[in-house]
Design an enzyme around this catalytic site. Structure first.
Site, mmCIF file in Angstrom:
data_model
loop_
_atom_site.group_PDB
_atom_site.id
_atom_site.type_symbol
_atom_site.label_atom_id
_atom_site.label_comp_id
_atom_site.label_asym_id
_atom_site.label_seq_id
_atom_site.Cartn_x
_atom_site.Cartn_y
_atom_site.Cartn_z
ATOM 1 C CB VAL A 82 -5.844 0.310 -0.018
ATOM 2 C CG1 VAL A 82 -3.949 0.182 -0.284
ATOM 3 C CG2 VAL A 82 -5.204 1.491 -1.069
ATOM 4 C CB VAL A 84 0.373 -5.292 -0.603
ATOM 5 C CG1 VAL A 84 1.246 -5.819 -1.609
ATOM 6 C CG2 VAL A 84 0.195 -3.940 -1.364
ATOM 7 N NE ARG A 90 6.580 -2.794 4.942
ATOM 8 C CZ ARG A 90 5.146 -3.164 5.734
ATOM 9 N NH1 ARG A 90 4.302 -3.183 4.175
ATOM 10 N NH2 ARG A 90 3.860 -3.236 6.316
ATOM 11 N NE ARG A 91 8.712 -9.559 -1.658
ATOM 12 C CZ ARG A 91 8.885 -10.859 -2.176
ATOM 13 N NH1 ARG A 91 8.356 -11.213 -3.326
ATOM 14 N NH2 ARG A 91 8.463 -10.830 -1.129
ATOM 15 N N GLY A 92 7.568 -2.407 -2.465
ATOM 16 C CA GLY A 92 6.875 -1.082 -3.690
ATOM 17 C C GLY A 92 6.141 -1.202 -4.339
ATOM 18 C CG LEU A 94 0.803 1.576 -0.734
ATOM 19 C CD1 LEU A 94 -0.631 1.681 -1.189
ATOM 20 C CD2 LEU A 94 1.328 1.670 0.443
ATOM 21 C CE1 TYR A 123 -2.742 4.661 1.397
ATOM 22 C CE2 TYR A 123 -3.556 4.097 4.150
ATOM 23 C CZ TYR A 123 -2.936 3.794 2.198
ATOM 24 O OH TYR A 123 -3.956 2.549 2.132
ATOM 25 C CG PHE A 397 -14.323 5.867 2.428
ATOM 26 C CD1 PHE A 397 -14.674 7.116 2.802
ATOM 27 C CD2 PHE A 397 -13.863 6.166 2.129
ATOM 28 C CE1 PHE A 397 -14.566 8.730 3.095
ATOM 29 C CE2 PHE A 397 -12.487 7.239 1.930
ATOM 30 C CZ PHE A 397 -12.639 8.395 2.627
HETATM 31 C C1 COA Z 1 -0.048 -0.976 3.563
HETATM 32 C C2 COA Z 1 0.652 -1.666 2.464
HETATM 33 C C3 COA Z 1 -1.143 -2.031 1.896
HETATM 34 C C4 COA Z 1 2.136 -1.368 2.368
HETATM 35 O O1 COA Z 1 2.134 -2.290 0.684
HETATM 36 P P1 COA Z 1 3.595 -2.505 0.267
HETATM 37 O O2 COA Z 1 3.797 -2.867 -1.270
HETATM 38 O O3 COA Z 1 4.208 -3.421 1.174
HETATM 39 O O4 COA Z 1 4.489 -0.666 -0.019
HETATM 40 P P2 COA Z 1 5.481 -0.305 -0.470
HETATM 41 O O5 COA Z 1 6.312 -1.818 -0.325
HETATM 42 O O6 COA Z 1 5.141 0.518 -1.848
HETATM 43 O O7 COA Z 1 5.952 0.730 0.674
HETATM 44 C C5 COA Z 1 6.850 2.081 0.245
HETATM 45 C C6 COA Z 1 7.283 2.564 1.745
HETATM 46 O O8 COA Z 1 6.115 2.606 2.851
HETATM 47 C C7 COA Z 1 5.888 1.517 4.032
HETATM 48 N N1 COA Z 1 6.020 1.028 4.163
HETATM 49 C C8 COA Z 1 4.537 0.452 3.851
HETATM 50 N N2 COA Z 1 3.519 -0.194 4.534
HETATM 51 C C9 COA Z 1 3.619 0.254 6.205
HETATM 52 C C10 COA Z 1 3.083 0.400 7.673
HETATM 53 N N3 COA Z 1 2.043 -0.855 7.430
HETATM 54 N N4 COA Z 1 4.073 0.541 8.079
HETATM 55 C C11 COA Z 1 5.497 1.280 8.092
HETATM 56 N N5 COA Z 1 5.563 1.287 6.645
HETATM 57 C C12 COA Z 1 5.192 1.126 5.756
HETATM 58 C C13 COA Z 1 7.278 0.864 3.219
HETATM 59 O O9 COA Z 1 8.780 0.171 4.652
HETATM 60 C C14 COA Z 1 8.194 1.433 2.603
HETATM 61 O O10 COA Z 1 9.257 2.195 2.664
HETATM 62 P P3 COA Z 1 10.692 2.370 2.105
HETATM 63 O O11 COA Z 1 10.324 3.354 0.538
HETATM 64 O O12 COA Z 1 11.690 3.457 3.098
HETATM 65 O O13 COA Z 1 11.451 0.925 2.367
HETATM 66 C C15 COA Z 1 0.104 -3.645 2.810
HETATM 67 O O14 COA Z 1 1.122 -3.530 3.945
HETATM 68 C C16 COA Z 1 -0.761 -4.088 3.254
HETATM 69 O O15 COA Z 1 -1.691 -5.086 2.625
HETATM 70 N N6 COA Z 1 -0.942 -4.002 4.408
HETATM 71 C C17 COA Z 1 -2.417 -4.558 4.999
HETATM 72 C C18 COA Z 1 -3.659 -4.518 4.382
HETATM 73 C C19 COA Z 1 -3.619 -2.150 5.045
HETATM 74 O O16 COA Z 1 -3.332 -1.786 6.606
HETATM 75 N N7 COA Z 1 -4.096 -1.754 3.708
HETATM 76 C C20 COA Z 1 -4.438 -0.369 3.831
HETATM 77 C C21 COA Z 1 -5.772 -0.182 4.280
HETATM 78 S S1 COA Z 1 -5.774 1.579 4.259
#
Ligand code: COA
Length: 397
Positions: A82, A84, A90-92, A94, A123, A397
């Site tokens: 996973v 982004v 933070r644009r939705g 995920l 999550y 995994f």
């Molecule tokens: C974690 C990750 C996938 C989130 O993707 P994203 O597209 O920014 O997530 P979204 O915009 O759909 O976020 C949905 C909500 O979750 C929150 N959120 C997402 N990731 C977060 C994080 N790491 N810490 C805190 N809050 C988080 C957002 O603020 C948002 O909250 P809101 O609806 O109240 O505004 C992205 O930040 C990423 O790629 N991080 C680095 C790699 C990683 O850690 N991957 C996960 C592996 S398990």
């Protein structure tokens, strides 16, 4: 989310998804020779991509199954990869990936999804809860003298890395699984085969032979800590019974040029310290949440596990997958929907935390994560969700 497209990636797009995922974790792209192995870890048709003018988000999953209290296994999707793009977070994106994955899992009839989370806040909003925990510790080898009552164990033999996959797969299939453990599918072994060959320190693979063949194994590497002491790090260890546990520990303690044995995310109730005349040979160094669980099909998940004690009506709240919401009568006879009033109410994330036995309802209630119609019900709720042993996955995994 607007102006985005989400779809399953073609085979020729999967490497770009891997590069995007690695970049999200601040890692370089996989070198060609590594990718030749890693690509076989991708189950065809299971990698999602979100695009604007380019690929900006990805997530993938693999078919597996998960053992639940009572010993049954439910179909599962092991979610990983996973990420982004850093300029599109933070644009939705995920949120869109999670929606698309849930839709795909529903079509496939998958009962649960699980994952290892890079960060705690990600999550829970999608209905995942911490379902298993791990504990890390250090064993000082010279202080770790086995007690006289520790079983002798069987023969332990080193296996070459090229033979490891077949031997370990045979051993893993023979090992009795605790709640939280998963099947290791072919795609996972493809990933593992690559992981064994990576790393600066050489990998060692030792298998334990019991009466029925390989019934335990430990995968480890020995490196040097900054002060020069030898540290043996256990990367993967499974065993079927007390003899295999003891046999593997006798072996680990016999490896030369080792001062410390480092255990990473082992089961909370693994009795390593009880093996030694001085239990303080073991120091707990850390630990925390191991796998997160999402109950996708709550009726099927509730029906699959064992319940104990007096029946209770449990109300599940699930704003993301609303078909799961409702009241269920849980009893030794199973689980069924009911119109009776609830004794216990909890969110589907909290249900995932209690489902494998990782958290007791009383602890969830104390933290405000579970509502009780009256305080006295808490003991019956704890009995109902009781499980044998601490749940643990033990497969990364
Ligand atoms: C974690 C990750 C996938 C989130 O993707 P994203 O597209 O920014 O997530 P979204 O915009 O759909 O976020 C949905 C909500 O979750 C929150 N959120 C997402 N990731 C977060 C994080 N790491 N810490 C805190 N809050 C988080 C957002 O603020 C948002 O909250 P809101 O609806 O109240 O505004 C992205 O930040 C990423 O790629 N991080 C680095 C790699 C990683 O850690 N991957 C996960 C592996 S398990």
């Amino acid at each position: 989310m607007t102006d985005h497209r989400t779809r399953v990636l073609r085979e020729d797009e999967v490497r770009a998804a891997n590069t995007l995922f690695r970049a999200a974790l601040h890692m370089k792209p996989a070198p060609d020779e590594d990718w030749d192995r890693t690509r076989h870890a991708y189950q065809p048709g299971r990698t999602l991509g979100v695009f604007d003018d380019a690929l900006i988000g990805t997530a993938r999953s693999t078919d597996s199954d998960l053992t639940v209290p009572g010993g049954a296994a439910v179909s599962s999707a092991a979610v990983t990869g996973v990420g982004v793009r850093a300029d599109r977070t933070r644009r939705g994106v995920l949120t869109e990936l999670m929606r698309a994955q849930f839709a795909d899992f529903a079509e496939r009839g998958v009962v649960v999804a699980n994952l290892w989370a890079s960060e705690g806040p990600i999550y829970g909003r999608f209905g995942y809860g911490v379902a298993t925990h791990g504990r890390s510790s250090t064993v000082r080898r010279r202080q770790a003298v086995l007690r006289p009552d520790v079983p002798p164990g069987g023969e332990v033999e080193l296996v070459d890395v090229d033979a490891a996959r077949a031997v370990l797969a045979e051993g893993y299939a023979r090992i009795g699984r605790r709640a939280g453990m998963m099947a290791r599918p072919d795609h996972w072994w493809n990933y593992y085969d690559g992981a064994l060959r990576r790393g600066d320190d050489p990998v060692a693979i030792a298998v334990h032979h019991g009466g029925r063949g390989v019934d335990g194994f430990v995968v480890y590497r020995v490196g040097r800590a900054p002060g020069g002491s030898g540290v043996l790090t256990v990367e993967d260890m499974h065993y079927d019974d007390a003899a295999a546990f003891a046999g593997l520990w006798r072996y680990l303690l016999s490896v030369d040029l080792v001062d410390e044995i480092s255990l990473v995310y082992r089961p909370l109730d693994e009795p390593v310290d009880l093996l030694f005349t001085d239990p303080r040979a073991v120091t707990v160094t850390g630990g925390g949440d191991e796998t997160w669980l999402r109950l996708l099909d709550v009726p099927a998940a509730l029906a699959a596990r064992r319940w104990a004690g007096e029946p209770l009506v449990v109300e599940v709240v699930d704003p993301v997958l609303e078909h799961n919401a409702g009241r269920y009568l849980l009893s030794e006879d199973g689980a069924e929907r009911t119109g009776e009033p609830a004794a216990v109410r909890l969110g589907v994330d909290a249900l995932a935390m209690a489902y494998l036995g990782g958290w007791r309802p009383s602890a969830l209630a104390r933290a405000g994560r579970l509502w009780l119609a009256e305080p006295g019900i808490v003991h019956a709720a704890d009995r109902l969700f009781a499980a044998h042993g601490a749940p643990w996955c033990g497969t990364f995994f």
